[in-house]
Scaffold this motif. Structure first.
Motif, PDB file in Angstrom:
ATOM      1  N   SER A   1      -7.665  27.690  10.314  1.00 13.13           N
ATOM      2  CA  SER A   1      -8.714  27.234  11.029  1.00 13.13           C
ATOM      3  C   SER A   1      -9.561  28.345  11.690  1.00 13.13           C
ATOM      4  N   THR A   2      -8.995  29.398  12.302  1.00 20.47           N
ATOM      5  CA  THR A   2      -9.558  30.386  12.953  1.00 20.47           C
ATOM      6  C   THR A   2     -10.466  31.202  12.276  1.00 20.47           C
ATOM      7  N   LEU A   3      -9.898  31.683  11.024  1.00 25.48           N
ATOM      8  CA  LEU A   3     -10.616  32.398   9.937  1.00 25.48           C
ATOM      9  C   LEU A   3     -11.855  31.675   9.184  1.00 25.48           C
ATOM     10  N   ASN A   4     -11.685  30.559   9.116  1.00 28.63           N
ATOM     11  CA  ASN A   4     -12.617  29.579   8.406  1.00 28.63           C
ATOM     12  C   ASN A   4     -13.905  29.522   9.204  1.00 28.63           C
ATOM     13  N   LYS A   5     -13.697  29.804  10.582  1.00 28.29           N
ATOM     14  CA  LYS A   5     -14.691  29.673  11.531  1.00 28.29           C
ATOM     15  C   LYS A   5     -15.537  30.834  11.584  1.00 28.29           C
ATOM     16  N   GLN A   6     -15.093  32.006  10.947  1.00 26.25           N
ATOM     17  CA  GLN A   6     -15.829  32.977  11.214  1.00 26.25           C
ATOM     18  C   GLN A   6     -17.097  33.056  10.131  1.00 26.25           C
ATOM     19  N   PRO A   7     -18.408  33.531  10.572  1.00 25.02           N
ATOM     20  CA  PRO A   7     -19.491  33.348   9.843  1.00 25.02           C
ATOM     21  C   PRO A   7     -19.484  34.338   8.709  1.00 25.02           C
ATOM     22  N   SER A   8     -18.386  35.243   8.857  1.00 27.59           N
ATOM     23  CA  SER A   8     -18.417  36.356   7.641  1.00 27.59           C
ATOM     24  C   SER A   8     -17.600  35.882   6.566  1.00 27.59           C
ATOM     25  N   ILE A   9     -17.110  34.746   6.645  1.00 29.71           N
ATOM     26  CA  ILE A   9     -15.971  34.482   5.809  1.00 29.71           C
ATOM     27  C   ILE A   9     -16.296  33.220   5.133  1.00 29.71           C
ATOM     28  N   ASP A  10     -16.364  32.763   3.917  1.00 31.46           N
ATOM     29  CA  ASP A  10     -16.707  31.545   3.329  1.00 31.46           C
ATOM     30  C   ASP A  10     -15.343  30.664   3.262  1.00 31.46           C
ATOM     31  N   PHE A  11     -14.174  30.983   2.927  1.00 34.32           N
ATOM     32  CA  PHE A  11     -12.940  30.147   2.951  1.00 34.32           C
ATOM     33  C   PHE A  11     -11.727  31.109   2.942  1.00 34.32           C
ATOM     34  N   VAL A  12     -10.753  30.478   3.367  1.00 33.91           N
ATOM     35  CA  VAL A  12      -9.395  31.168   3.408  1.00 33.91           C
ATOM     36  C   VAL A  12      -8.530  30.271   2.737  1.00 33.91           C
ATOM     37  N   GLN A  13      -7.500  30.715   2.056  1.00 35.90           N
ATOM     38  CA  GLN A  13      -6.494  29.919   1.385  1.00 35.90           C
ATOM     39  C   GLN A  13      -5.098  30.588   1.817  1.00 35.90           C
ATOM     40  N   LEU A  14      -4.133  29.673   1.992  1.00 37.62           N
ATOM     41  CA  LEU A  14      -2.900  29.976   2.673  1.00 37.62           C
ATOM     42  C   LEU A  14      -1.796  29.836   1.596  1.00 37.62           C
ATOM     43  N   GLY A  15      -0.866  30.640   1.573  1.00 38.35           N
ATOM     44  CA  GLY A  15       0.183  30.288   0.329  1.00 38.35           C
ATOM     45  C   GLY A  15       1.783  30.923   1.163  1.00 38.35           C
ATOM     46  N   LEU A  16       2.662  29.836   1.358  1.00 33.22           N
ATOM     47  CA  LEU A  16       3.878  30.201   1.793  1.00 33.22           C
ATOM     48  C   LEU A  16       4.879  30.356   0.556  1.00 33.22           C
ATOM     49  N   THR A  17       5.543  31.647   0.342  1.00 35.83           N
ATOM     50  CA  THR A  17       6.772  31.567  -0.598  1.00 35.83           C
ATOM     51  C   THR A  17       8.163  31.570   0.328  1.00 35.83           C
ATOM     52  N   LEU A  18       8.607  30.361   0.570  1.00 36.51           N
ATOM     53  CA  LEU A  18       9.996  30.492   1.489  1.00 36.51           C
ATOM     54  C   LEU A  18      11.053  30.401   0.677  1.00 36.51           C
TER      55      LEU A  18
END
Length: 446
Positions: free
Chosen positions: A301-318
C-alpha cells in the motif's frame, strides 16, 4: 414504615447504572471471539506405505462438493530450475499415449491439477468434486497419471527452448542462500540469470526422487463416507512406492550479507525495475504469520502510493527452514528527467528498502495505520477461511509437519491469535522475523 412504592434508585443513579451496563456490553463485544472465523476439524491417518494423510474439514462444507488434495515433497535438490522443469513437464501431456495435457483431460470431470515449488519443497495439487460420478473417474485418471507419468522428448525440447534462463525469483534465491561468486559490479541480465542445462533423464530421475521424499498428503474439504473410502483407496495406490523424506537440518553458513546487483546500468540509463528480498526466521506461531500479513499489506500500500512507482508485487516463500520475502517494483520512468535522474533514483531505492528496517515501517510506529490494516485483514480473512483452496495453501505453504507451526496448531489457535492480536505482538514479531543484514536487491536499468 417504609414506602414500598419508592424507586430503588434515584434517576441520576439509574442513569449511571445504565451507562456502565452499556459500556460493559461494548467492552465484551470488543473482546469476544469472532464467530465469523470457523474452527476446522482435523482427522489423520497413514497410507499403507506409511505416509501421513491429514484431512481438514469444517461444518459449512457439508453442503459443498469441492475437494482439494495436495501431495507435498521435500527433495534433496538445491536446483530450483530442475523442480520447475519436472513439475511443468508433469502438468503437460505426461499421460501415456496422449497428446492432451492433464488438465485438458480433467476438465470434463470438473477437476484441475496444479503444482508449486520453492527451494525446499515441491507440491502436486488436485482440485476435484466429491460427487461420486465425478470423483471415481477422476481418481482413476489421476492414479494412472501419477503412478507412471510419460515425460516426452518433444515436449521437453519445446520447454527448454522457451526457458533458457533462470527466473529472477530463482536468481534472488541463489543470492539469499547459495551463491558466493556474485559481485556488486554492473552486469547483464543474461549473465545474472544464466542456468545450467537440464536433461530429460534428470527430470525423470527427479520425479522418482520425489517419491522417496514425501512429507504428507493433505485432503481439504468434505467427504461423505463413500467418497472417503474412494479417496483412501486411491491415495494408497498412488503412494504405494512413496517413502518419508529424511529431513535434515539445512545449514545457513552459506548465507551471504546484503548486496546489490546492477543489470544493464550505463551512465545515462534509468532505473526500470528492482527485485528486493530479505530472509526471515521460520514461523513459530500464528501471531508471526499475522504480523507478516500486516507488514506485507503496509509495504504494498505505501509503495504503490509513491508517484515514482507504477506498482509493487509482494511474494512470501514461507518454507520450513529458510523462508524469505521478495517484492518486485516497477518504476514510472517517465517522471525522471535528465537533470534529477540520480537524486530521483536514490529516493526510489530508499523507499523500497525502508521496509527491511522496523523503525521505518509506518504500521510499526503508527497505531492508526496498524489498526486500519488489521481490520482490513480480518475482513478479508472472514471470506478466505470459507474456501478449501485457501486452507490447502495454509496446509502446504504456511504450516509444515514436524515444525513448530503445523496445520493442527494453526487451525486450533488462529482464531484466538487474531482476536487478541495487538500492536505489541506485531512489533515483537517483526523484530524477530526480519533478517535485515540479508537484504538483496537486483536493479534493472534501461
Amino acid at each position: 414504615m417504609a414506602d414500598n412504592n419508592k424507586p430503588l434508585f434515584s434517576r441520576p443513579v439509574l442513569a449511571m447504572v445504565m451507562l456502565f451496563c452499556t459500556l460493559a456490553i461494548w467492552v465484551l463485544s470488543l473482546t469476544a471471539p469472532s464467530s465469523k472465523l470457523p474452527t476446522p476439524e482435523i482427522e489423520k491417518w497413514n497410507t499403507t506405505s506409511g505416509i501421513p494423510v491429514i484431512w481438514l474439514k469444517q461444518t459449512d462444507w457439508k453442503y459443498g462438493d469441492k475437494l482439494e488434495i495436495r501431495f507435498v515433497f521435500q527433495s534433496n535438490t538445491a536446483d530450483a530450475a530442475l523442480s520447475q522443469t519436472t513439475l511443468a513437464m508433469l502438468m503437460s501431456n505426461s499421460l501415456p499415449l496422449s497428446t492432451a495435457s492433464i488438465n485438458q483431460r480433467l476438465v470434463p470431470l470438473a477437476a484441475h491439477a496444479n503444482s508449486h515449488y520453492d527451494h525446499e519443497s515441491q507440491i502436486i495439487g488436485l482440485t476435484l468434486s466429491n460427487q461420486l460420478q465425478y470423483l471415481i473417474p477422476t481418481l482413476s485418471l489421476v492414479t494412472n497419471w501419477l503412478k507412471q507419468p510419460d515425460f516426452k522428448q518433444r515436449t521437453f525440447d519445446r520447454w527448454q527452448r522457451q526457458h533458457k534462463k533462470n527466473s529472477f525469483k530463482q536468481t534472488v534465491e541463489q543470492l539469499l542462500f547459495t551463491r558466493k561468486n556474485v559481485t556488486n559490479q554492473p552486469s547483464t541480465e543474461e549473465h545474472i540469470t544464466a542456468t545450467t542445462p537440464i536433461s530429460l533423464d534428470q527430470v525423470r530421475s527427479h520425479y522418482q526422487a520425489l517419491k522417496s521424499s514425501s512429507i504428507a498428503i493433505y485432503v481439504i474439504g468434505d467427504m461423505p463416507p463413500t467418497a472417503k473410502l474412494a479417496v483412501e483407496k486411491a491415495l494408497d495406490t498412488i503412494s504405494q512406492n512413496y517413502r518419508l523424506a529424511n529431513l535434515v537440518e539445512k545449514s545457513e553458513k552459506n548465507q551471504i550479507d546484503s548486496q546489490i546487483i546492477e543489470i544493464n546500468k550505463q551512465e545515462t540509463s534509468t532505473l526500470w525495475q528492482s527485485r528486493s528480498a530479505v530472509a526471515i526466521n521460520p514461523l513459530s506461531s500464528v501471531t508471526e504469520w499475522v504480523s507478516l500479513q500486516i507488514w506485507g499489506a503496509d509495504l504494498v500500500s505505501t509503495l504503490n502510493k509513491q508517484p515514482s512507482i507504477d506498482f509493487v508485487q509482494l511474494g512470501l516463500t514461507l518454507s520450513a527452514k529458510r523462508p524469505w520475502v521478495e517484492w518486485n517494483t516497477q518504476y514510472a520512468n517517465h517522471l525522471v528527467t535528465d537533470e534529477n535522474i540520480q537524486g530521483k533514483q536514490d529516493q526510489q531505492l530508499a523507499a523500497v528498502k525502508r521496509f527491511v528496517f522496523t523503525e521505518k515501517i509506518p504500521s510499526f510506529n503508527n497505531e492508526k495505520a496498524f489498526s486500519t490494516l488489521l481490520e482490513t485483514f480480518k475482513t478479508q480473512l472472514e471470506q478466505q477461511t470459507q474456501s478449501p483452496t485457501w486452507w490447502s495453501y495454509i496446509a502446504t505453504q504456511v504450516t509444515h509437519e514436524g515444525e513448530q507451526l503445523t496445520l493442527k496448531e494453526f487451525a486450533n489457535n488462529y482464531k484466538e491469535a487474531i482476536d487478541t492480536f495487538t500492536m505489541e505482538d506485531y512489533q515483537r514479531s517483526l523484530k524477530h522475523l526480519l533478517k535485515q543484514s540479508t537484504y538483496q536487491e537486483i536493479q534493472v536499468y534501461q
